[in-house]
Design a protein around this motif. Structure first.
Motif, PDB file in Angstrom:
ATOM      1  N   UNK A 158     -14.236 -40.365  19.995  1.00  0.00           N
ATOM      2  CA  UNK A 158     -14.200 -41.983  20.113  1.00  0.00           C
ATOM      3  C   UNK A 158     -13.961 -42.396  18.569  1.00  0.00           C
ATOM      4  N   UNK A 159     -12.733 -42.059  17.864  1.00  0.00           N
ATOM      5  CA  UNK A 159     -12.592 -42.555  16.625  1.00  0.00           C
ATOM      6  C   UNK A 159     -12.894 -41.547  15.407  1.00  0.00           C
ATOM      7  N   UNK A 160     -12.918 -42.109  14.222  1.00  0.00           N
ATOM      8  CA  UNK A 160     -13.355 -41.154  13.070  1.00  0.00           C
ATOM      9  C   UNK A 160     -14.788 -40.547  13.400  1.00  0.00           C
ATOM     10  N   UNK A 161     -15.707 -41.193  13.853  1.00  0.00           N
ATOM     11  CA  UNK A 161     -17.000 -40.821  13.985  1.00  0.00           C
ATOM     12  C   UNK A 161     -17.094 -39.717  15.094  1.00  0.00           C
ATOM     13  N   UNK A 162     -16.619 -40.010  16.137  1.00  0.00           N
ATOM     14  CA  UNK A 162     -16.434 -38.995  17.030  1.00  0.00           C
ATOM     15  C   UNK A 162     -15.761 -37.734  16.855  1.00  0.00           C
ATOM     16  N   UNK A 163     -14.673 -37.862  15.908  1.00  0.00           N
ATOM     17  CA  UNK A 163     -14.070 -36.676  15.525  1.00  0.00           C
ATOM     18  C   UNK A 163     -14.876 -35.829  14.811  1.00  0.00           C
ATOM     19  N   UNK A 164     -15.477 -36.560  13.872  1.00  0.00           N
ATOM     20  CA  UNK A 164     -16.562 -35.942  12.981  1.00  0.00           C
ATOM     21  C   UNK A 164     -17.610 -35.066  13.866  1.00  0.00           C
ATOM     22  N   UNK A 165     -18.134 -35.764  14.687  1.00  0.00           N
ATOM     23  CA  UNK A 165     -19.290 -35.059  15.462  1.00  0.00           C
ATOM     24  C   UNK A 165     -18.866 -34.027  16.170  1.00  0.00           C
ATOM     25  N   UNK A 166     -17.555 -34.129  16.648  1.00  0.00           N
ATOM     26  CA  UNK A 166     -17.056 -32.688  17.485  1.00  0.00           C
ATOM     27  C   UNK A 166     -16.662 -31.737  16.595  1.00  0.00           C
ATOM     28  N   UNK A 167     -15.839 -31.807  15.526  1.00  0.00           N
ATOM     29  CA  UNK A 167     -15.387 -31.070  14.682  1.00  0.00           C
ATOM     30  C   UNK A 167     -16.039 -30.690  13.269  1.00  0.00           C
ATOM     31  N   UNK A 168     -17.237 -31.247  13.010  1.00  0.00           N
ATOM     32  CA  UNK A 168     -18.008 -30.891  11.879  1.00  0.00           C
ATOM     33  C   UNK A 168     -18.445 -29.695  11.922  1.00  0.00           C
ATOM     34  N   UNK A 169     -18.439 -28.822  12.820  1.00  0.00           N
ATOM     35  CA  UNK A 169     -18.843 -27.420  13.107  1.00  0.00           C
ATOM     36  C   UNK A 169     -17.705 -26.455  12.801  1.00  0.00           C
ATOM     37  N   UNK A 170     -16.432 -27.186  12.859  1.00  0.00           N
ATOM     38  CA  UNK A 170     -15.269 -26.135  12.448  1.00  0.00           C
ATOM     39  C   UNK A 170     -15.540 -25.586  11.177  1.00  0.00           C
ATOM     40  N   UNK A 171     -15.161 -24.249  11.066  1.00  0.00           N
ATOM     41  CA  UNK A 171     -15.288 -23.402   9.936  1.00  0.00           C
ATOM     42  C   UNK A 171     -13.816 -23.169   9.405  1.00  0.00           C
ATOM     43  N   UNK A 172     -12.904 -23.476  10.013  1.00  0.00           N
ATOM     44  CA  UNK A 172     -11.481 -23.629   9.725  1.00  0.00           C
ATOM     45  C   UNK A 172     -10.952 -22.014   9.800  1.00  0.00           C
ATOM     46  N   UNK A 173     -11.455 -21.340  10.789  1.00  0.00           N
ATOM     47  CA  UNK A 173     -10.983 -19.940  10.894  1.00  0.00           C
ATOM     48  C   UNK A 173      -9.531 -19.948  11.511  1.00  0.00           C
ATOM     49  N   UNK A 174      -9.424 -20.916  12.342  1.00  0.00           N
ATOM     50  CA  UNK A 174      -7.724 -20.936  12.771  1.00  0.00           C
ATOM     51  C   UNK A 174      -7.688 -19.988  14.192  1.00  0.00           C
ATOM     52  N   UNK A 175      -8.893 -19.539  14.460  1.00  0.00           N
ATOM     53  CA  UNK A 175      -8.761 -18.450  15.498  1.00  0.00           C
ATOM     54  C   UNK A 175      -8.130 -18.919  16.831  1.00  0.00           C
TER      55      UNK A 175
END
Lengths: 363, 142
Positions: free
Chosen positions: A230-247
């Motif tokens: 749901x928008x910027x906040x939702x994106x942050x909530x879901x993806x803030x764990x992402x460590x950019x490993x691109x696996x």
């Protein structure tokens, strides 16, 4: 629906017949690994190793379409290779054919109605209780406990486009294989196998009931994903764990680029640029462009996403990548009335156009 | 939330042959239009990838305007038809991600129509002002 026949062969007989009667150069299927715990997609060039073969083992160490791409990309195999593919792997292969990363020449595709797989980390060959429960679910046409959410919500689980289709949902594991031969290649194979086509078998009602269960699960999944994105906040909530490993992109069958755009110099900024951004926002989380990577990847492969679930399987921080991509991908596919993996003759939507269309996207 | 949005920022991707030329014409004709746009010239609207648009939005642009030749008038015959599909994809993905797809506008503005360019920019700027700042603009962890 193609006529299904009782082959009077169990899996080991069928595998042997592929070599003996169809004279295939190799069979590609899942096989037990020496550790005794895991299985991997393996090429057998003769019958000697076939006792280790477990074509229906409910795990996907990789999307097998990637393996088939390696076998067929530059040139077709000189002799027929029989390949076992799950329906999502077959769809991925079809998409790869469109981008000239694979070919169907000299392949005999064997597929089956898929009851889903467990997350790779969560299933071992020794997990008898789990595997028995899974088999019970297969024979009754239910979603097994513990399979991946994206599998539980998969409505395209029937083997469309296969040369030989094995019907397993609603049937017990020890009964002879129920086969159908939807393609011309398949019909020829049926003749060579010398099967008695008079002994037909009815379609199991369990397939229908599984389809209904899957449909309900798919609707629930869509709703849940839409709520969380749901928008910027939702994106942050879901993806803030992402460590950019691109696996997720490395295991994606559709992400075929050898040099990924998101690993390229385009996203290597001059140091100054970070300071400019930092000054604008007051703070800057590193590495940057994490959400952009996911949305950008969606824009690259979302239209062809076959929802095979590999991305989610490998995510080290448990982001529900595949659930998001399946949901957002389907929406994008709907805009172009496109079903990935349906037909290798359908052009990719971004490589085609109609003069009068999509006016709702213009001002 | 946004009220005195003189600093509303709109990224405009304009094709070299039509819309950028129209922008030029608007300038040489001394037409005034809202100063909120930042123009990026591209050779063809089909060069604009959804990633460009998504990056602009995620990095805090309040609006993204895409300008190209009218259908049938593309300098490269069919580039804008491909562009329309790409923008449709970008808008759909933005919508799926909960980013307001209303912040993306695709306009066909022929080279000879300077006044139309000024009008579209004014109208779109007004529209974005009504929507207010892009929430992603303040989002540090995006």
């Amino acid at each position: 629906m193609e006529t299904m026949i009782d082959s009077r062969m169990i899996m080991t007989d069928f595998l042997a017949a592929l070599f003996d009667k169809l004279d295939v150069a190799a069979v590609a299927a899942m096989s037990k690994l020496p550790s005794g715990e895991k299985a991997a997609y393996t090429l057998f060039t003769d019958k000697s190793g076939l006792k280790e073969c477990v074509p229906f083992f409910p795990a996907m160490p990789a999307n097998a379409a990637r393996a088939i791409s390696k076998l067929t990309r530059e040139e077709a195999p000189s002799k027929t290779v029989a390949v076992f593919l799950r329906p999502c792997e077959l769809r991925a292969l079809t998409e790869l054919i469109k981008i000239k990363q694979a070919s169907l020449d000299n392949l005999l595709i064997i597929s089956y109605d898929c009851s889903g797989v467990f997350p790779f980390q969560k299933i071992n060959l020794s997990d008898e209780t789990k595997l028995n429960a899974y088999q019970d679910a297969v024979s009754t046409g239910k979603n097994s406990e513990g399979i991946r959410p994206v599998c539980a919500a998969c409505t395209r689980f029937t083997p469309r486009g296969a040369d030989i289709a094995i019907s397993i949902v609603g049937r017990s594991a020890d009964q002879p294989l129920v086969l159908s031969f939807p393609s011309e290649k398949g019909q020829t194979a049926a003749k060579q196998l010398g099967l008695d086509v008079s002994k037909t078998v009815e379609a199991s009602p369990a397939v229908e009931s599984l389809a209904r269960e899957r449909k309900t699960a798919e609707e629930a999944l869509t709703e849940q994903v839409n709520e969380s994105l749901s928008g910027a906040q939702g994106l942050v909530n879901i993806f803030d764990r992402c460590i950019s490993c691109h696996a997720c992109s490395y295991v994606c069958p559709i992400c075929y680029c050898k040099n990924c755009y998101f690993d390229s110099q385009t996203f290597e900024y001059f140091p100054e640029s970070y300071f400019t951004r930092m000054t604008a926002k007051g703070t800057l989380r590193m590495p940057v462009d994490r959400v952009l990577f996911h949305l950008g990847r969606l824009s690259h492969m979302g239209i062809s996403c076959v929802a095979c679930g590999m991305c989610e399987d490998v995510c080290p921080v448990n982001i529900p990548v595949s659930q998001i991509f399946k949901t957002a991908g389907s929406k994008a596919q709907a805009v172009f009335d496109y079903i990935p993996g349906e037909n290798s003759d359908d052009p990719l939507p971004l490589l085609a156009y109609a003069e009068n269309e999509l006016e709702e996207f213009e001002d | 939330m946004a009220n005195n949005e003189t600093d509303i920022k709109i990224v405009a991707f304009l094709c070299n042959w039509c819309t950028f030329t129209a922008a030029d014409l608007a300038g040489t004709s001394r037409l005034k239009y809202a100063p909120n746009i930042r123009i990026v010239k591209v050779m063809c609207s089909s060069r604009i990838e959804p990633v460009f648009i998504l990056k602009a939005l995620l990095d805090g642009a309040d609006g993204v305007l895409i300008g190209g030749c009218a259908p049938g008038d593309c300098h490269y015959s069919k580039g804008n038809f491909y562009a329309r599909r790409k923008i449709a994809l970008a808008k759909t993905l933005a919508e799926s991600a909960g980013l307001d797809s209303d912040r993306i506008r695709l306009s066909w503005i022929p080279a000879s129509e300077g006044p139309k360019f000024a009008h579209v920019v004014n109208e779109f700027t007004e529209h974005i002002k009504n929507l207010g700042y892009n929430p992603a603009r303040r989002e540090v962890y995006i």
